[in-house]
Design a protein around this motif. Structure first.
Motif, PDB file in Angstrom:
ATOM      1  N   ILE A1246      -6.350  50.574  71.242  1.00 33.30           N
ATOM      2  CA  ILE A1246      -7.405  51.380  71.697  1.00 33.30           C
ATOM      3  C   ILE A1246      -6.725  52.519  71.856  1.00 33.30           C
ATOM      4  N   PHE A1247      -5.751  53.064  72.217  1.00 35.32           N
ATOM      5  CA  PHE A1247      -5.128  54.398  72.148  1.00 35.32           C
ATOM      6  C   PHE A1247      -5.258  54.970  70.671  1.00 35.32           C
ATOM      7  N   LEU A1248      -4.910  54.121  69.488  1.00 33.46           N
ATOM      8  CA  LEU A1248      -5.116  54.523  68.425  1.00 33.46           C
ATOM      9  C   LEU A1248      -6.597  54.978  67.991  1.00 33.46           C
ATOM     10  N   LEU A1249      -7.285  54.077  68.320  1.00 34.28           N
ATOM     11  CA  LEU A1249      -9.039  54.488  68.168  1.00 34.28           C
ATOM     12  C   LEU A1249      -9.281  55.771  68.606  1.00 34.28           C
ATOM     13  N   TYR A1250      -9.031  56.125  69.919  1.00 34.78           N
ATOM     14  CA  TYR A1250      -9.087  57.259  70.546  1.00 34.78           C
ATOM     15  C   TYR A1250      -8.428  58.251  69.599  1.00 34.78           C
ATOM     16  N   SER A1251      -7.201  58.225  69.318  1.00 33.05           N
ATOM     17  CA  SER A1251      -6.499  59.243  68.484  1.00 33.05           C
ATOM     18  C   SER A1251      -7.440  59.603  67.155  1.00 33.05           C
ATOM     19  N   VAL A1252      -7.846  58.558  66.703  1.00 27.90           N
ATOM     20  CA  VAL A1252      -8.515  58.663  65.217  1.00 27.90           C
ATOM     21  C   VAL A1252     -10.035  59.374  65.550  1.00 27.90           C
ATOM     22  N   MET A1253     -10.622  58.840  66.798  1.00 31.02           N
ATOM     23  CA  MET A1253     -11.724  59.546  67.163  1.00 31.02           C
ATOM     24  C   MET A1253     -11.643  61.213  67.275  1.00 31.02           C
ATOM     25  N   MET A1254     -10.545  61.679  68.084  1.00 31.57           N
ATOM     26  CA  MET A1254     -10.185  62.738  68.372  1.00 31.57           C
ATOM     27  C   MET A1254      -9.980  63.633  67.081  1.00 31.57           C
ATOM     28  N   PHE A1255      -9.200  62.860  66.000  1.00 34.55           N
ATOM     29  CA  PHE A1255      -9.149  63.671  64.856  1.00 34.55           C
ATOM     30  C   PHE A1255     -10.490  63.715  63.969  1.00 34.55           C
ATOM     31  N   PHE A1256     -11.325  62.787  63.871  1.00 29.19           N
ATOM     32  CA  PHE A1256     -12.453  62.984  63.184  1.00 29.19           C
ATOM     33  C   PHE A1256     -13.443  63.954  64.026  1.00 29.19           C
ATOM     34  N   ILE A1257     -13.222  64.307  65.330  1.00 25.30           N
ATOM     35  CA  ILE A1257     -14.208  65.341  65.863  1.00 25.30           C
ATOM     36  C   ILE A1257     -13.469  66.571  65.546  1.00 25.30           C
ATOM     37  N   LEU A1258     -12.349  66.638  65.256  1.00 24.66           N
ATOM     38  CA  LEU A1258     -11.767  68.128  64.997  1.00 24.66           C
ATOM     39  C   LEU A1258     -12.138  68.351  63.672  1.00 24.66           C
ATOM     40  N   ILE A1259     -12.143  67.654  62.777  1.00 22.12           N
ATOM     41  CA  ILE A1259     -12.333  67.940  61.280  1.00 22.12           C
ATOM     42  C   ILE A1259     -13.666  67.635  60.937  1.00 22.12           C
ATOM     43  N   GLY A1260     -14.798  67.222  61.928  1.00 21.89           N
ATOM     44  CA  GLY A1260     -15.954  66.675  61.800  1.00 21.89           C
ATOM     45  C   GLY A1260     -17.008  68.211  61.335  1.00 21.89           C
ATOM     46  N   ASP A1261     -16.505  69.385  61.843  1.00 21.63           N
ATOM     47  CA  ASP A1261     -17.299  70.367  61.540  1.00 21.63           C
ATOM     48  C   ASP A1261     -17.246  70.896  60.000  1.00 21.63           C
ATOM     49  N   HIS A1262     -16.069  70.259  59.241  1.00 24.97           N
ATOM     50  CA  HIS A1262     -15.867  70.706  57.922  1.00 24.97           C
ATOM     51  C   HIS A1262     -16.345  69.663  57.152  1.00 24.97           C
ATOM     52  N   VAL A1263     -16.308  68.272  57.574  1.00 22.80           N
ATOM     53  CA  VAL A1263     -16.508  67.175  56.831  1.00 22.80           C
ATOM     54  C   VAL A1263     -17.756  66.363  57.491  1.00 22.80           C
ATOM     55  N   PRO A1264     -18.998  66.502  57.195  1.00 21.67           N
ATOM     56  CA  PRO A1264     -20.052  65.838  57.981  1.00 21.67           C
ATOM     57  C   PRO A1264     -19.772  64.280  58.096  1.00 21.67           C
ATOM     58  N   ARG A1265     -19.436  63.634  57.072  1.00 20.03           N
ATOM     59  CA  ARG A1265     -19.178  62.268  57.163  1.00 20.03           C
ATOM     60  C   ARG A1265     -18.153  61.783  58.202  1.00 20.03           C
ATOM     61  N   PHE A1266     -17.183  62.523  58.465  1.00 22.57           N
ATOM     62  CA  PHE A1266     -16.384  62.432  59.851  1.00 22.57           C
ATOM     63  C   PHE A1266     -17.069  62.638  60.873  1.00 22.57           C
ATOM     64  N   GLN A1267     -17.872  63.531  60.959  1.00 25.63           N
ATOM     65  CA  GLN A1267     -18.806  63.842  62.185  1.00 25.63           C
ATOM     66  C   GLN A1267     -19.655  62.431  62.656  1.00 25.63           C
ATOM     67  N   LYS A1268     -19.908  61.891  61.482  1.00 23.64           N
ATOM     68  CA  LYS A1268     -20.905  60.854  61.768  1.00 23.64           C
ATOM     69  C   LYS A1268     -20.029  59.626  62.203  1.00 23.64           C
ATOM     70  N   LEU A1269     -19.049  59.518  61.548  1.00 18.39           N
ATOM     71  CA  LEU A1269     -18.085  58.566  62.196  1.00 18.39           C
ATOM     72  C   LEU A1269     -17.448  58.756  63.549  1.00 18.39           C
ATOM     73  N   ALA A1270     -17.136  59.957  64.025  1.00 15.73           N
ATOM     74  CA  ALA A1270     -16.821  60.170  65.366  1.00 15.73           C
ATOM     75  C   ALA A1270     -17.866  60.128  66.370  1.00 15.73           C
ATOM     76  N   GLU A1271     -19.196  60.476  66.035  1.00 14.54           N
ATOM     77  CA  GLU A1271     -20.233  59.988  66.733  1.00 14.54           C
ATOM     78  C   GLU A1271     -20.427  58.427  67.103  1.00 14.54           C
ATOM     79  N   SER A1272     -20.262  57.675  66.044  1.00 14.67           N
ATOM     80  CA  SER A1272     -20.265  56.355  66.006  1.00 14.67           C
ATOM     81  C   SER A1272     -19.252  55.715  66.897  1.00 14.67           C
ATOM     82  N   MET A1273     -18.000  56.448  66.846  1.00 15.50           N
ATOM     83  CA  MET A1273     -16.806  55.809  67.579  1.00 15.50           C
ATOM     84  C   MET A1273     -16.924  56.103  69.195  1.00 15.50           C
ATOM     85  N   ASP A1274     -17.660  57.351  69.173  1.00 13.15           N
ATOM     86  CA  ASP A1274     -17.877  57.921  70.558  1.00 13.15           C
ATOM     87  C   ASP A1274     -18.842  57.084  71.313  1.00 13.15           C
ATOM     88  N   ARG A1275     -19.676  56.451  70.947  1.00 10.34           N
ATOM     89  CA  ARG A1275     -20.659  55.645  71.260  1.00 10.34           C
ATOM     90  C   ARG A1275     -20.173  54.343  71.850  1.00 10.34           C
TER      91      ARG A1275
END
Length: 1624
Positions: A1246-1275
């Motif tokens: 679970i902590f690893l998933l949160y770390s991955v989600m934070m990583f996707f959020i950080l680079i989501g502004d540059h890579v839209p696909r990661f932004q979608k992944l971050a939103e999906s994991m956030d839900r």
């Protein structure tokens, strides 16, 4: 080939494969090449200008057919066949040119031999060619198997069939007696099926009547001299009957056969079973007088009509053509036949078909040869009532003999013919291609040639008329025996592609067949392949194409080019020719193939010996250097070739030529390929080590002792730039030195390059690591042997030698010593003297250089034994007025310390007048009557080291007369002395542990010893080890040793209990004791290992089970384990990975939710196995598996994660469970990590998933696909999934952390125990904080728990629970659930020694839970409330049975429960467990089924809504369409189905019978009114989420009464639809 052709002002660039001629500019000498290029360019531009003006065309590209055959004799084709599966072409026939065979010499022989060529098609490439090794042989037929992996050829001259594979290897040969048919070879009468069965059709002659009969046989491809599987024979004999064709149906189930009865002019077509040979249906008889006919039969399957058989017939002399087709219609074979006689369009007297191709159901192609000159492409058309044969000219040739052909594509074919002349058009020029008949391939495949196919402008069209079958009774019949098969001795040889000749005689070879043939004027010449002129022993005459080869030619292969130069433009065409010079009968090397390429080193003399010769006339044979070899470094001496190159210019590949001479004959010219090499200088033996390690601040020299250059060149050494390495002069070596401490342990890489003058070099890469080793003692260290010392003992140790990679004299010695150890002048002195010196002391010595240090830690125990009386102290008598002297027994001190004795008299320290004490002697002299009586003297003796002095006492009896002494003589008292134990420094005391005892009477012991435990376990037997049941008056237990693992010091035993089923039947378990009644010792090399007598260990005995119970338990456990690994991982996979909308709606939203619910429902019943009571039967085994199931312990972490964290634990580590009941249920340790296992991994994930989600959020502004992944994991991760995990996994975390409080180990050497102790308070904080946060989230949002926002964030906390206003307490049900787990954990662990209190407390909690469920009914679904109550009833029932097992209900007179009663109660517990599981699984299945049905009905409602909307728009008047639609209508009602999370009144009434209550409707209406008045901030302003309850559409509230009629109409339509659905 690249050719530029101009024709009518159009330009073309044509390419062809390497087998076709290559066009380029004229051959010119190198000296005038530049000038000639300029002249050619001028002429080219001038020619192009003239062409544009006068519209002239250059010479058209010729079609150069592939030529097969020799230049000396005839080659004749007989049969050709194409296989589509492998895209291969096979050609068979006979040849009279024996020089083509590799097993023959260059001289031709009379007779002929059989040949077969194998090609790959498109482009046409020859793969192999084989020849029979006999003479006067001929192949007449060649056929592929359907898959193309095998070929069968008929050799007619000696009556045999050969079977080859696709690589040309001979697989089998079969021979038998038959009479071959020589008149025509356009026949195929052999087949190989896919199951490797061979079918042969041939004729047999009756030597008595000279009549023939046709036979058909079948046998396995690998048959060896046995009878065939079946033999069929025609039921008639004739003087003129011939086999014509044999073909499979596409599925190989049946056969088609054609036989020609020439004597009575019949052609017979039969349809047979391939398995049995039986004739199917009635044969077809074609009656007509036909001679020298060619017949082709093909079968093709069409999906619309099935198998279609087509037979095309041509009469060579009678100019007849016929077509016969057949197919199955209504189970019967239907034949259609057409005929045309007197076909004068054929003109010639030799007209025959070459092949047949079925293109469509009504169109069939034939390849037709007419009048020995023209090849036609014929087409049968049966699509209309008039069947026609249309044939068009495709190619001209002349002097046709033995032509064969084969289709290989749609309208594409190859044909083969033997001819001396060829031309490409009817009016084209005639070219002579051979003095003998030769074989030529031609094709109209455009990928093979750019030759234009000239087509006759007036195609010939022939109309055919239909005819019927004649009636005859001829057909095949089975015969039992006709002849046997034999396996002849046969071999095959390869066929050369080159022209062979003898190099020691003159030969004349005509290269006519190799000439370039076209209609353009020009001249042809022969050159070597590199364009150079011919060797001096060859002459070529370009008019007759005669090549004269004189003796002493080149041995082996030599390639030439025939070059045709065109008069019109000077361009050329080239065709390659290969000749091979053979040495047969010539003076030659005995094995010329031994002339393998050699390597000659530069600067050396290399001699190559030639010694084996053949065909020499004299014994004096020597070598002559060929004149073409001009190398100065190459010479010959006798029979040696001598090479002595010294120049770098000579390096590389060379070919030298030489010949043999015996003073009479001269051999051909031999070529030897050699490479003059120069090897780079190297280190002969590898040089210095490639990975070096040198001390810091120490100079080291690396010597070069093995430099080597094979050619003796001087060597230059270069060193890559590095500040730490210096190259020594004279190539002596390297000096390495580093004083930069920052480079320590950092690899430094450099390279050394060895170079010779060529230059040729070799580089070596080295890596140096500079090290600084901490100083250390050499050999043994101080105090290494000092483990124990006595007080008053003095020991000295000199300081050992110190080792350091730097100067050892600079090492500092720092001592951290206790007060009784002194260090002076390099000597350690240990001298404990005082009481403070007694005990265990830790001290250290540290060695330091300028960077590193080494610390040695020691531990020493200073011992002191108290003084001991050497004898007994006896009571003394003293006579009044007499002196009595008493000397105490000697008091010994083990350490030799002085002993101080202090007496007291009757408890007083003052010495009475009648006593005196000096050293160890008492003097008694009583003088007064008052002193008569008993006096007690107590002595205290000490050496001032022990804390408390030792004491002893005796009585002094003072009497007044001697008679009293005699009377009291028997009342003396003695003092027993303590046992004195000698201290031996090499003695080791062993221990042992009881590791486990199972329910099946298996005991496992582990012995712990620093040494010799493997020897110790071998000494264990029944004489020194006793096993008894301590709780049953030490009842002895017999045992047998089943296994001894010496290395581990482990013994496995099988216990033999007298009555195992009665053990541990009470509330407390019976206790097993392992006791050693004798000392066990093992001595070896001064070390004595001792297991003292009296050593004992105890363990609780679990309830024993019989084999039947064990079998049942294992079966149940395996089934439940399967459920664990199917339900949980499968559900998680669905939850995380299924992303299809429909699957998400129908599965994920229900299945995972109810799986979690199932785990919660079973949890409290399962945890009861931790109650400290013995449970009979297999209940405990099953509940242990269920406990793992509840805790999701599916990762098997005890097999990989626990060893990874804890490593190898100390043997003496006493980590274990708090009691046997916790150990039996998985809590075999108090460490939290060991008890959490899989749950700990889940937290990490679970902590690893949160770390991955934070990583996707950080680079989501540059890579839209990661932004979608971050939103999906956030839900998913904020916060529903963590809350659900927290609630479900609360109990294992609480239990594990609470247990760890009993074994906190912060200073342990094992990382796992430290980590477990550290995370224990963290877990408590997390559990308390998580519970508080969940409670706070529910409490703060208690008025808006039904909003979509709250559900999306915290929905898991109240999932399935009622919310206000329906219930104010239900949302806190999970908080109550957590509180219950907290109390349960405290009861199970803190009251573990009081099972009665455990049961009472748990029973009260269960009763309170039942009352809460009845009063509050926290779940929305009635079935959930019902199942929650039922589960609590099961919990209470389980505990009531446990109450009975406690035996509290039995009276004092009773002997307790019988074993049978306890077994019955055990099965009752098991029944309760399984009833609970069955009830919960049934509920889960019912709810999932109902949920799926709801979703299907919602989807149906969507379809109805769409249909109604279309009908409304279709029939609504135009004026009405613009009016607002009245609500509510059925369309608006049906919209309620569109939301996954909503259901309407239809669902409540018909789909969910558990929600049908009037009170619920009233509460719902109140809820609606309250919802409308919400004014909360944040989440409370969001849209409401109504769960499974019905919500009115806001628009319905705004509808007036005027809409009632419209609503009633639509509702009526809906009710009508529902009634129709019920009827269906």
């Amino acid at each position: 080939m690249l050719q530029i052709c101009t024709f009518r002002q159009h330009y073309y660039i044509n390419f062809s494969s390497t087998e076709l001629p290559m066009r380029h500019g004229s051959l010119q000498s190198k000296q005038s090449r530049a000038s000639q290029i300029f002249i050619q360019l001028v002429l080219l531009f001038a020619a192009q200008f003239l062409i544009r003006v006068v519209n002239l065309a250059s010479c058209p590209q010729a079609q150069f057919p592939m030529v097969i055959g020799g230049v000396r004799d005839t080659i004749r084709p007989n049969s050709i066949n194409y296989n589509a599966a492998t895209n291969a072409l096979a050609l068979a026939g006979k040849s009279q040119d024996f020089t083509m065979r590799e097993d023959r010499s260059a001289s031709d022989n009379p007779g002929s031999y059989s040949f077969i060529y194998y090609f790959k098609v498109n482009p046409l490439v020859q793969k192999w060619a084989k020849a029979s090794t006999g003479t006067d042989e001929e192949f007449a037929d060649v056929v592929f198997s359907a898959d193309g992996q095998y070929l069968i050829v008929e050799q007619v001259t000696n009556q045999m069939y050969l079977i080859l594979d696709a690589l040309g290897n001979l697989v089998n040969a079969v021979s038998f007696t038959y009479t071959a048919y020589y008149e025509s070879f356009h026949l195929h009468n052999a087949l190989i099926s896919s199951d490797r069965q061979v079918f042969l059709q041939n004729r047999f002659k009756n030597t008595t009547t000279n009549q023939y009969s046709i036979y058909l046989m079948r046998f396995p491809m690998t048959i060896n001299a046995v009878q065939p599987t079946f033999i069929l024979q025609m039921n008639y004999w004739s003087w003129d009957t011939y086999q014509i064709a044999l073909e499979f149906t596409p599925n190989e189930a049946n056969l088609w056969s054609i036989i020609h009865e020439d004597y009575e002019a019949y052609l017979l077509i039969q349809y047979l079973s391939a398995r049995t040979g039986a004739v199917i249906g009635t044969p077809f008889f074609f009656y007509w007088t036909i001679d020298y006919l060619t017949v082709f039969l093909k079968v093709k399957n069409f999906p619309s009509i099935g198998d279609l058989m087509v037979t095309a017939i041509c009469d060579d002399y009678g100019d007849y053509a016929a077509l016969i087709t057949a197919k199955l219609e209504s189970g019967s074979m239907v034949y259609k036949s057409y005929f045309a006689g007197g076909v004068w369009e054929f003109i010639g007297y030799q007209d025959y078909f070459l092949d047949l191709q079925i293109r469509t159901e009504t169109n069939y192609l034939v390849l037709l040869s007419i009048d020995d000159q023209i090849v036609y492409l014929g087409s049968f058309d049966t699509s209309s009532t008039t069947v026609t044969l249309t044939f068009t000219e495709v190619l001209y040739y002349i002097t046709n003999l033995y032509t064969v052909g084969a289709f290989y594509g749609d309208s594409l074919f190859y044909f083969v013919h033997a001819s001396e002349y060829v031309k490409y058009t009817q009016y084209g020029s005639l070219s002579h291609v051979a003095t003998q008949q030769s074989l030529i391939f031609s094709t109209n495949d455009q990928t093979q040639s750019h030759q234009t196919v000239y087509v006759d402008s007036s195609p010939h069209v022939i109309n055919l008329i239909s005819f019927a079958s004649a009636t005859k009774s001829w057909k095949f019949n089975n015969v039992t025996s006709m002849f046997s098969l034999t396996k002849p001795s046969v071999s095959i040889a390869n066929i050369r592609s080159a022209i062979s000749y003898c190099i020691c005689q003159t030969e004349n070879i005509y290269l006519t067949i190799k000439q370039i043939v076209n209609d353009c004027d020009g001249w042809q010449q022969l050159t070597l392949s590199d364009g150079s002129i011919l060797p001096s022993n060859m002459d070529f005459y370009n008019t007759s194409f005669l090549l004269v080869l004189r003796p002493m030619g080149i041995i082996g292969s030599l390639k030439f080019n025939i070059v045709k130069t065109y008069t019109s433009d000077g361009s050329t065409d080239i065709k390659e020719i290969e000749l091979i010079g053979l040495e047969d009968g010539c003076l030659k090397l005995k094995n010329s193939s031994a002339l393998q390429p050699i390597f000659v080193p530069l600067n050396s003399v290399y001699q190559y010996q030639i010694s084996a010769f053949e065909n020499n006339s004299t014994a004096d044979v020597f070598i002559q250097k060929d004149s073409s070899s001009t190398e100065t470094w190459f010479a010959v001496t006798g029979q040696k070739l001598v090479f002595s190159s010294t120049s770098f210019l000579d390096l590389g590949l060379h070919t030298v030529k030489f010949n043999l001479y015996d003073h009479i004959k001269k051999s051909g010219t031999y070529s030897l390929t050699l490479t003059i090499t120069n090897s780079a200088p190297v280190f002969r033996y590898g040089g210095p080590e490639k990975f070096l390690s040198f001390p810091y601040k120490v100079k080291k020299i690396i010597s070069f002792t093995d430099l080597y250059d094979a050619e003796g060149h001087p060597i230059t050494i270069t060193l890559s730039s590095t500040p730490f390495v210096i190259l020594l002069s004279g190539n002596a070596g390297l000096q390495v030195y580093c004083e930069d401490s920052s480079k320590i342990q950092i690899p430094q890489t450099f390279s050394i390059t060895l170079t010779d003058p060529q230059p040729l070099s070799t580089s070596y890469t080295f890596s140096i690591i500079f090290t600084n080793v901490a100083p250390k003692f050499s050999g043994s260290t101080p105090f290494s042997t000092l483990k124990k010392i006595q007080v008053n003992q003095v020991i000295s140790f000199p300081l050992p030698t110190i080792e350091d990679d730097q100067d050892p004299s600079l090492v500092k010695v720092e001592n951290y010593l206790p007060s009784f150890i002194e260090f002076s002048d390099g000597v350690y002195t240990i001298a404990p003297k005082t009481r403070e010196h007694v005990g265990k002391f830790k001290f250290s010595i540290e060695l330091k250089d300028d960077l590193l240090s080494t610390k040695y830690d020691y531990e020493c125990q200073v011992t002191n034994e108290p003084p001991v009386l050497s004898g007994e102290i006896v009571d003394q008598y003293a006579l009044l007025n007499n002196e009595t002297i008493y000397q105490l027994p000697k008091i010994d001190d083990h350490e030799g310390m002085p002993v101080i004795i202090t007496p007291t008299y009757d408890g007083e320290t003052n010495t009475p007048k009648w006593a005196k004490f000096i050293w160890d002697t008492f003097t008694f002299y009583p003088t007064k009557q008052s002193e008569v009586g008993n006096h007690t003297i107590e002595i205290s003796y000490t050496e001032n080291i022990i804390v408390k002095p030792k004491k002893a006492s005796f009585k002094v009896i003072i009497v007044s007369d001697i008679a009293q002494i005699i009377k009291e003589d028997n009342k003396t008292t003695t003092i027993k002395q303590p046992t004195i134990i000698d201290q031996v420094s090499t003695k080791i005391f062993a221990k042992f542990q009881i590791q486990s005892i199972t329910k099946t009477s298996l005991l496992q012991l582990k012995f712990i010893s620093a040494k010799a435990k493997d020897h110790l376990v071998e000494l264990i037997d029944s004489s020194n080890m006793v096993i008894r049941i301590a709780s049953k008056n030490n009842e002895a237990v017999q045992y047998t040793i089943t296994n001894i693992i010496k290395e581990a010091g482990r013994i496995d035993l099988r216990l033999i209990f007298s009555d195992p089923l009665t053990l541990s039947n009470g509330i407390t378990p019976d206790v097993l004791e392992v006791y050693f009644n004798d000392t066990i010792q093992f001595s070896d090399q001064g070390t004595k290992v001792t297991l003292p007598s009296g050593t004992a260990k105890q363990i609780d005995i679990p309830t024993q089970m019989n084999d039947r119970s064990i079998g049942i338990g294992n079966a149940i456990i395996q089934g439940m384990s399967g459920l664990v690994f199917a339900a949980i991982p499968g559900g998680v996979a669905l939850n995380f990975f299924l992303q299809v909308d429909l699957i998400q709606q129908c599965i994920r939203s229900m299945f995972i939710q109810y799986i979690w619910s199932l785990l919660n429902d079973l949890s409290f019943l399962t945890i009861l196995t931790l109650v400290s009571m013995n449970v009979p039967g297999i209940v405990q085994m099953i509940q242990n598996v269920m406990l793992n199931f509840i805790y999701l312990d599916i990762l098997k972490t005890d097999q990989w994660f626990i060893p990874l964290v804890f490593g190898v634990e100390d043997e003496e580590d006493t980590d274990g469970g708090l009691n046997s009941f916790l150990e039996q249920n998985g809590f075999s340790s108090v460490n939290s990590i060991k008890n959490l296992q899989s749950s700990f991994i889940y937290v990490i994930v679970i902590f690893l998933l949160y770390s991955v989600m934070m990583f996707f959020i950080l680079i989501g502004d540059h890579v839209p696909r990661f932004q979608k992944l971050a939103e999906s994991m956030d839900r998913k991760l904020v916060w529903n999934y963590p809350i659900r995990f927290f609630i479900q996994q609360y109990s294992p975390f609480f239990f594990a952390s609470l247990l760890n409080l009993y074994g906190l180990r912060f200073s342990d050497t094992n990382f796992g125990y430290i980590l477990g102790s550290v995370i224990t308070p963290i877990i408590f904080i997390w559990l308390a904080g998580g519970t508080s946060l969940i409670f706070t989230a529910i409490f703060i949002h208690r008025d808006c728990l039904d909003t979509v926002e709250f559900r999306s964030l915290y929905g898991s906390a109240i999932e399935g629970l009622k919310i206000p206003p329906h219930s104010n307490f239900a949302p806190y049900f999970n908080i109550l659930y957590i509180l219950r787990w907290t109390l349960t954990g405290l009861i199970m662990i803190c009251l573990r020694d009081y099972p009665g209190l455990q049961l009472q407390s748990l029973f009260m909690i269960s009763i309170f839970q039942q009352l809460f469920n009845i009063l509050v009914q926290p779940y929305e679904e009635r079935i959930e409330n019902l199942m929650n109550f039922i589960n609590e009833v099961f919990v209470s029932a389980y505990m009531l049975i446990l109450f009975i097992l406690t035996e509290f209900s039995t009276s004092e007179e009773d002997e307790g429960l019988t074993n049978e009663t306890r077994q019955f109660l055990g099965w009752a517990l098991l029944t309760v467990v399984f009833l609970s599981i069955f009830a919960n699984l049934t509920k889960l299945a019912v709810i999932i089924f109902i949920g799926l049905r709801k979703r299907c009905q919602r989807m149906t409602a969507k379809v109805i809504d769409t249909q109604l909307q279309m009908q409304t728009e279709l029939y609504e008047p135009p004026k009405v369409k613009n009016r607002p639609k009245l609500l509510p209508t059925i369309r608006e009602e049906v919209k309620e189905f569109d939301d996954d999370d909503e259901e309407d009144e239809f669902d409540k009434q018909f789909v969910n019978p558990f929600n049908k209550s009037a009170s619920g409707k009233k509460k719902k209406s109140k809820r609606r009114s309250k919802n409308r008045s919400l004014v909360d901030n944040g989440i409370c302003y969001t849209e409401k989420y109504d769960g499974p309850r019905y919500q009115n559409n806001v628009q319905k509230v705004q509808i007036g009464q005027s809409a009632q009629s419209n609503r009633a109409s639509n509702v009526g339509m809906w009710e009508k639809y529902k009634s129709q659905r019920k009827l269906q």
